[in-house]
Motif scaffolding. Structure first.
Motif, PDB file in Angstrom:
ATOM      1  N   MET A  34     -13.397 -75.883 -17.066  1.00  0.00           N
ATOM      2  CA  MET A  34     -13.862 -76.670 -16.077  1.00  0.00           C
ATOM      3  C   MET A  34     -13.152 -78.007 -16.063  1.00  0.00           C
ATOM      4  SD  MET A  34     -17.010 -74.801 -14.193  1.00  0.00           S
ATOM      5  CE  MET A  34     -16.484 -75.771 -12.545  1.00  0.00           C
ATOM      6  N   GLY A  35     -12.843 -78.793 -15.305  1.00  0.00           N
ATOM      7  CA  GLY A  35     -12.378 -80.153 -15.565  1.00  0.00           C
ATOM      8  C   GLY A  35     -12.665 -81.060 -14.263  1.00  0.00           C
ATOM      9  N   TRP A  36     -12.704 -82.310 -14.530  1.00  0.00           N
ATOM     10  CA  TRP A  36     -12.746 -83.208 -13.382  1.00  0.00           C
ATOM     11  C   TRP A  36     -11.291 -83.904 -13.497  1.00  0.00           C
ATOM     12  CZ3 TRP A  36     -16.264 -83.504  -9.742  1.00  0.00           C
ATOM     13  CH2 TRP A  36     -17.388 -83.019  -9.903  1.00  0.00           C
ATOM     14  N   PHE A  37     -10.720 -84.087 -12.199  1.00  0.00           N
ATOM     15  CA  PHE A  37      -9.620 -84.737 -12.005  1.00  0.00           C
ATOM     16  C   PHE A  37      -9.757 -85.922 -10.883  1.00  0.00           C
ATOM     17  CE2 PHE A  37      -6.625 -82.248 -14.647  1.00  0.00           C
ATOM     18  CZ  PHE A  37      -7.447 -81.013 -14.692  1.00  0.00           C
ATOM     19  N   ARG A  38      -8.972 -86.898 -11.039  1.00  0.00           N
ATOM     20  CA  ARG A  38      -9.111 -88.060 -10.014  1.00  0.00           C
ATOM     21  C   ARG A  38      -7.773 -88.360  -9.499  1.00  0.00           C
ATOM     22  NH1 ARG A  38     -11.583 -92.886 -13.692  1.00  0.00           N
ATOM     23  NH2 ARG A  38      -9.387 -93.469 -14.778  1.00  0.00           N
ATOM     24  N   GLN A  39      -7.735 -88.752  -7.990  1.00  0.00           N
ATOM     25  CA  GLN A  39      -6.636 -89.313  -7.640  1.00  0.00           C
ATOM     26  C   GLN A  39      -7.025 -90.942  -6.724  1.00  0.00           C
ATOM     27  OE1 GLN A  39      -4.396 -86.666  -5.326  1.00  0.00           O
ATOM     28  NE2 GLN A  39      -2.596 -87.839  -5.516  1.00  0.00           N
ATOM     29  N   ALA A  40      -6.339 -91.603  -7.151  1.00  0.00           N
ATOM     30  CA  ALA A  40      -6.509 -93.118  -6.337  1.00  0.00           C
ATOM     31  C   ALA A  40      -5.531 -93.227  -5.435  1.00  0.00           C
ATOM     32  CB  ALA A  40      -6.422 -94.207  -7.393  1.00  0.00           C
ATOM     33  N   PRO A  41      -5.760 -93.879  -4.440  1.00  0.00           N
ATOM     34  CA  PRO A  41      -4.777 -94.123  -3.286  1.00  0.00           C
ATOM     35  C   PRO A  41      -3.315 -94.634  -3.795  1.00  0.00           C
ATOM     36  CG  PRO A  41      -6.725 -95.002  -2.422  1.00  0.00           C
ATOM     37  CD  PRO A  41      -6.907 -94.609  -3.915  1.00  0.00           C
ATOM     38  N   GLY A  42      -2.405 -93.945  -3.523  1.00  0.00           N
ATOM     39  CA  GLY A  42      -0.904 -94.181  -3.955  1.00  0.00           C
ATOM     40  C   GLY A  42      -0.622 -94.083  -5.405  1.00  0.00           C
ATOM     41  N   LYS A  43      -1.650 -93.245  -6.114  1.00  0.00           N
ATOM     42  CA  LYS A  43      -1.402 -92.838  -7.571  1.00  0.00           C
ATOM     43  C   LYS A  43      -1.361 -91.253  -7.722  1.00  0.00           C
ATOM     44  CE  LYS A  43      -3.156 -97.240  -9.473  1.00  0.00           C
ATOM     45  NZ  LYS A  43      -4.068 -97.640 -10.597  1.00  0.00           N
ATOM     46  N   GLU A  44      -0.807 -90.974  -8.828  1.00  0.00           N
ATOM     47  CA  GLU A  44      -0.667 -89.454  -9.064  1.00  0.00           C
ATOM     48  C   GLU A  44      -2.022 -89.228  -9.514  1.00  0.00           C
ATOM     49  OE1 GLU A  44       3.950 -88.952 -10.320  1.00  0.00           O
ATOM     50  OE2 GLU A  44       2.259 -88.545 -11.884  1.00  0.00           O
ATOM     51  N   ARG A  45      -2.485 -87.898  -9.485  1.00  0.00           N
ATOM     52  CA  ARG A  45      -3.524 -87.277  -9.996  1.00  0.00           C
ATOM     53  C   ARG A  45      -3.634 -87.368 -11.351  1.00  0.00           C
ATOM     54  NH1 ARG A  45      -4.238 -81.360  -8.135  1.00  0.00           N
ATOM     55  NH2 ARG A  45      -2.647 -81.288 -10.147  1.00  0.00           N
ATOM     56  N   GLU A  46      -4.847 -87.722 -11.812  1.00  0.00           N
ATOM     57  CA  GLU A  46      -4.914 -87.462 -13.390  1.00  0.00           C
ATOM     58  C   GLU A  46      -6.314 -86.892 -14.067  1.00  0.00           C
ATOM     59  OE1 GLU A  46      -5.721 -91.477 -15.326  1.00  0.00           O
ATOM     60  OE2 GLU A  46      -7.100 -92.027 -13.751  1.00  0.00           O
ATOM     61  N   GLY A  47      -6.232 -86.337 -15.186  1.00  0.00           N
ATOM     62  CA  GLY A  47      -7.233 -85.682 -15.611  1.00  0.00           C
ATOM     63  C   GLY A  47      -8.086 -86.586 -16.209  1.00  0.00           C
ATOM     64  N   VAL A  48      -9.510 -86.264 -16.147  1.00  0.00           N
ATOM     65  CA  VAL A  48     -10.491 -87.430 -16.540  1.00  0.00           C
ATOM     66  C   VAL A  48     -11.178 -86.625 -17.598  1.00  0.00           C
ATOM     67  CG1 VAL A  48     -12.677 -88.424 -15.828  1.00  0.00           C
ATOM     68  CG2 VAL A  48     -10.923 -88.131 -14.381  1.00  0.00           C
TER      69      VAL A  48
END
Length: 129
Positions: A34-48
């Motif tokens: 299980m993982g947490w990922f994030r995506q900021a506006p205008g940026k690619e999704r990244e693994g946290v």
């Protein structure tokens, strides 16, 4: 049917803390990544951060360099929940955070690739300076 539901997002000032939760249901396997990922506006999704949960309840955690030492991923196997404790938050941590799950044992690889089978709908985290 696997379902992932995130909660705990919100708005805090830089330096503050938040704790995200992810409740999983319908998971048919005894172990999981299980993982947490994030995506900021205008940026690619990244693994946290990701965590591989063994059938025994033991787990192995992985972190992105950008959050190591500030974020902690943990799990409660009995509750089928995964948490992300976020401390010393920075404005650049602002993003929609997604919980994801996969059966693959290569949890560190999945964190880097973002190739997970199941995804939640996300929870917004906003950090103000």
């Amino acid at each position: 049917q696997v379902q992932l539901v995130e909660s705990g997002g919100g708005s805090v000032q830089a330096g503050g803390s938040l704790r995200l939760s992810c409740a999983a249901s319908g998971w048919p396997f005894s172990s999981r990544c299980m993982g947490w990922f994030r995506q900021a506006p205008g940026k690619e999704r990244e693994g946290v951060a990701s965590i591989y949960i063994l059938a025994s309840g033991d787990s192995i955690a992985y972190y992105a360099d950008s959050v190591r030492g500030r974020f902690t991923i943990s799990q409660d196997k009995a509750k089928r929940a995964v948490y992300l404790q976020m401390n010393s938050l920075k404005p650049e941590d602002t993003a929609t955070y997604y919980c994801a799950a996969d059966v693959d044992t290569r949890c560190g690889d999945r964190l880097r690739s973002g190739n997970m089978d199941y995804w939640g709908k996300g929870t917004l985290v906003t950090i103000s300076s």
